[in-house]
Structures are given as C-alpha cells and as structure tokens.
Enzyme design. Structure first.
Site, short mmCIF file in Angstrom:
data_model
loop_
_atom_site.label_atom_id
_atom_site.label_comp_id
_atom_site.label_asym_id
_atom_site.label_seq_id
_atom_site.Cartn_x
_atom_site.Cartn_y
_atom_site.Cartn_z
N SER A 95 0.83 -1.20 0.00
CA SER A 95 0.00 0.00 0.00
C SER A 95 0.86 1.25 0.00
CB SER A 95 -0.92 0.01 1.22
OG SER A 95 -1.74 1.17 1.19
N LYS B 298 -4.66 -6.67 3.79
CA LYS B 298 -4.65 -5.59 2.78
C LYS B 298 -6.07 -5.28 2.31
CE LYS B 298 -2.90 -2.75 -0.35
NZ LYS B 298 -3.94 -2.47 -1.33
N HIS C 272 -7.65 -3.23 4.95
CA HIS C 272 -7.05 -1.89 4.82
C HIS C 272 -7.77 -1.08 3.75
CE1 HIS C 272 -4.48 0.71 2.33
NE2 HIS C 272 -3.85 1.07 3.44
N ASN C 273 -8.00 -1.70 2.59
CA ASN C 273 -8.66 -1.00 1.49
C ASN C 273 -10.10 -0.66 1.84
OD1 ASN C 273 -6.26 -1.46 0.21
ND2 ASN C 273 -7.12 -2.41 -1.59
N GLU D 212 -10.06 2.25 4.04
CA GLU D 212 -9.77 3.41 3.18
C GLU D 212 -11.07 3.95 2.56
OE1 GLU D 212 -7.63 3.73 -1.10
OE2 GLU D 212 -6.42 2.77 0.45
#
EC number: 1.1.1.44
Length: 483
Positions: free
Chosen positions: A129, A184, A187-188, A191
């Site tokens: 990232s 991940k 995480h996205n 976001e």
C-alpha cells in the site's frame, strides 16, 4: 552468473518504483516484463545508472538470481498471476520463493500457497500500500503465506518499507496463507470508509454551513493538527485549495460519480460471509454505487422533495467542531469494525494475527496512514486480547467526549436533508453495541411464527423452543422458510 538478490516481474509504474526503492537500499534487482521492450526502456531511462539488471526471458531472469531465488509478481490480479506461476515453477528449485505483490483475492492466495507447498516452492501473498509514491520511497507491506520464506525476504521488505517513530518499519510478518492479502483487503475497505466520512464532513460544511473552498481548506488544515492528523485529511485540504487554469476551484467541476476497483466490495462481502457487522465500510461502498447513478439522481432531484433550505442560524465555529468530532467518533467505529473482521477471520482460518503490529504497518507508507493508528497499536499493546477497540479506555473516553457533537452533527444534517450514510451507520452501530437488549427477540418470535425456527428464552439459554402461536398446526420445526 547469479548476482541479483531478487527479481520483479511487471514494469508498470508501481513495479518500476519498487525496483528503484530496492536499488536505493543496496539490493540488486533483476527486472522482467512480458513485453520485453519495456525492460530495455526501463534500463535506458528510469533505471539508468543503477545496479538494476534486465532479462529478456524468464529463463534468463531465473539464471541471474542468487539462491534461494526470490521473485516478486506485480501483475494484474487473477489469471495473470496463475499464468506466471505456471511458467516459473518448472524453472525453480525446492525452497525458491514466489511473492505476489498485487491486490489478489485472499482465497486465491490460500490456494496458491497450498498448491506451491506441494511442489516445494514457498509462496508469499503480500499487500502493498501507498500507491506509486509509497512504492518508490517507502510503502506499507503486509506479507503472509509460507512463513519459511520470511527469513529470506525480511531484510529486503523491512529495508524498503516506510519507517515511523524511531525507525520502525511498516512491515512485519502477518500470518499464514492468505492473511497478508486479507489484511490488505481490510485496509482498502477502511480506506473506503475514511474517504466517505471525509466526504460527509465536506458535504455538511458546504451545504449546511455554506462555507467556501478557502474556509473548508482552512478547517481541514486545522483538523490535521488534531487527532485527525492523516494523509487523507492533508490531501483533502490541498484538493479544496486547488485552482484550475482559469483560476477557479477545480473540485466543483469534477463529476460526482465515484469509481471503485472492488476491494471495498470484497471487504463488505467478507463481513457478510463471516457475520461481522462492518456496517460503515458497507455503506461506503453503497455510497459510491449511489453516486454512480448520476443521470437518475439528476432526474430524481427535479421530482423528489426534501426539507426546505433554511440558512444555518447557529454558531458556525461550534458546529464545525461538532462535525470534526462526529468524523473522529465515526472513524473510531470504522476501525473497530475492521479489527472485528480481522479477529473473526483469524478464528475462521486459524491465523495468529498481531493486531498492534498490523496497526503499526498501517501507521506509515499507506493511504490510511495517520497518528490515530498509533493509538490503536497502544490499545493492543496494553491488551493483546482486546475484544473491541471501543472497550479500550482511550477509545471509550474519546467516543464519550465526542458523543454530544456526533449526535448534533447528524441530527442537524438529517433535518437539512444531507445524506450521511457513514456518520449515521457509525452512530447506529455504537448505540446497538452498547445496548444489552435489542429488539431481535421480536425477529426470533416472527421467525418462529411463520417458519417454526424456534427461539431461546433468556432464562433457559441453549434450549430451543417452538410455540404454536395461532393454535393451528403442529409443533414440528419447519425448513420451508429460512428468513
């Protein structure tokens, strides 16, 4: 002659920048691309004067690698990854390492780990990232997969990763098989949530307070000196100030139809699959879906009425602080939900996840980087078994401090007809989570009434009872309805 420490396949900008980053840190990298002319172009331009090597075939690339061979794939997720793996395996030896640095679906990573383990190849699925800039100067890296690979890639990964605090790398081993790509993915999703929350704060500033771009930019700049200090708040201030060639602000000219690549959707689907109420990320995804209905919304705006537009008559400075606190409280909920999903996935797959370590990995180098993540790390350092961030004393106090403002911002926005899907779902989750008793007892009674699905009594947990609610029919459970 074998002289390269690692190879990277895929010379789009992310791949090029990762190679240059590794070169800066003293690692010799061999570059390969399916279109081999890209290799020559890269060596003649961006990589000119570096120690980067090139290869015109996979065989040549493999021959230039020291053992155990380490190969990063930075290609489009899906079939392209499998295609390269298929071509690489016959060229590799037992103990060699393949690393997928793309946005692969975590189940694909689990499958590849399993399949390659049978062939003696160590597979790693790593979240990367930070975008193009992060790749060049320090990304957040989230490796997971076959842990036998970690000692052989640790120095490279932690060397090129972003650093925070006293030089701590934003990279550590996440967990087995698909853990790195799952982290991940979350995480996205977070976001997506962060971006939508900022949009809702912007909407309230613009359409309730009637602030201009300069005033809004100043507010975000001030907020970036508080608990909200983050990359996304920082760039929002810059975007609000940015003027087009004609001297007018660019933002109002941009079509209000948000795109998405699907990783937020994956997070929402996983939450549904594992029964975790990750409501804020789900609403952030749906907000983008609604924004894409631009033509329909234009038609609807001419036919559907909302509340009358009345100029804000309160204290603007005070309400601006209410918006800030609503944003902060909602952000806490979003991260609490994200870590709930990580915890459930760890249970499902038998992963041992270091939640404080994950927060540190996100603390720098990535899109959601913020001071706030340091507080999450502290919470898990205090209590590694913490069930929910909201139960940590720091976050409990933070939400309590924001609560009045949070409710005022939402109620004012609702009265003004402002859509705030993430602000409102965050508050609803908080209120639901703090209620010892919810009205789900009525749902259970309804399910038993029409489908004989049974229910438990508070006084008799573990005993499932069916009631003949109408006096008709038998008392046998039915599978006809599955509501």
């Amino acid at each position: 002659m074998a002289q390269a420490d690692i190879a990277l396949i895929g010379l789009a900008v992310m791949g090029q920048n990762l190679i240059l980053n590794m070169n800066d840190h003293g690692f010799v990298v061999c570059a390969f691309n399916r279109t081999v002319s890209k290799v020559d172009d890269f060596l003649a331009n961006e990589a000119k004067g570096t120690k980067v090597l090139g290869a015109h075939s996979l065989e040549e690339m493999v021959s230039k690698l020291k053992k155990p061979r380490r190969i990063i794939l930075l290609v489009k997720a899906g079939q392209a990854v499998d295609n390269f793996i298929e071509k690489l395996v016959p060229l590799l030896d037992i103990g060699d390492i393949i690393i997928d640095g793309g946005n692969s679906e975590y189940r694909d990573t689990m499958r590849r780990c399993r399949d390659l383990k049978d062939k003696g190849i160590l597979f790693v699925g790593s979240g990367v990232s930070g975008g193009e800039d992060g790749a060049r100067y320090g990304p957040s890296l989230m490796p997971g997969g076959n842990k036998e690979a970690w000692p052989h890639i640790k120095a490279i990964f932690q060397g090129i990763a972003a650093k925070v605090g006293t030089g701590e790398p934003c990279c550590d081993w996440v967990g087995d098989d698909g853990a790195g790509h799952f982290v991940k993915m979350v995480h996205n999703g977070i976001e997506y949530g962060d971006m939508q929350l900022i949009c809702e704060a912007y909407h309230l500033m613009k359409d309730v307070l009637g602030l201009g771009h300069k005033e809004m930019a100043k507010a975000f700049e001030e907020w970036n000196k508080t608990e909200l200090d983050s990359f996304l708040i920082e760039i929002t201030a810059s975007i609000l100030k940015f003027q087009d060639a004609d001297g007018k602000h660019l933002l109002p000219k941009i079509r209000d139809s948000a795109g998405q690549k699907g990783t937020g959707k994956w997070t929402a689907i996983s939450a549904l699959e594992y029964g975790v109420p990750v409501t804020l990320i789900g609403e952030a995804v749906f907000a983008r879906c609604l924004s894409s209905l631009k033509d329909e919304r234009i038609q609807a705006s001419k036919k559907l009425k909302g509340p009358q537009n009345i100029p804000f008559e309160g204290d603007k400075k005070s309400f601006l602080e209410d918006i800030r606190k609503a944003l902060y409280a909602s952000k806490i909920i979003s991260y609490a939900q994200g870590f709930m999903l990580l915890r459930q996935a760890a249970t499902e797959f038998g992963w041992t996840l270091n939640y404080g370590g994950i927060a540190l990995m996100w603390r720098g180098g990535c899109i959601i980087r913020s001071v706030f993540l340091g507080k999450i790390k502290d919470a898990f350092d205090r209590n590694p078994g913490l069930q929910n961030l909201l139960l940590d004393d720091f976050f409990k106090s933070a939400v309590e401090n924001c609560q009045d403002s949070w409710r005022r911002a939402i109620s004012t926005g609702v009265q003004a007809g402002i859509p705030m899907p993430c602000f409102t779902t965050a508050l609803s989750f908080y209120d639901g989570y703090r209620h010892a008793m919810l009205p789900a007892n009525l749902i259970q009674a309804q399910r038993d009434y029409f489908g004989a699905h049974t229910y438990e009594l508070l006084a008799k947990p573990g005993q499932f009872i069916h009631t003949n609610w109408t006096g008709h029919g038998g008392s046998v459970s039915s599978s006809s309805y599955n509501a």
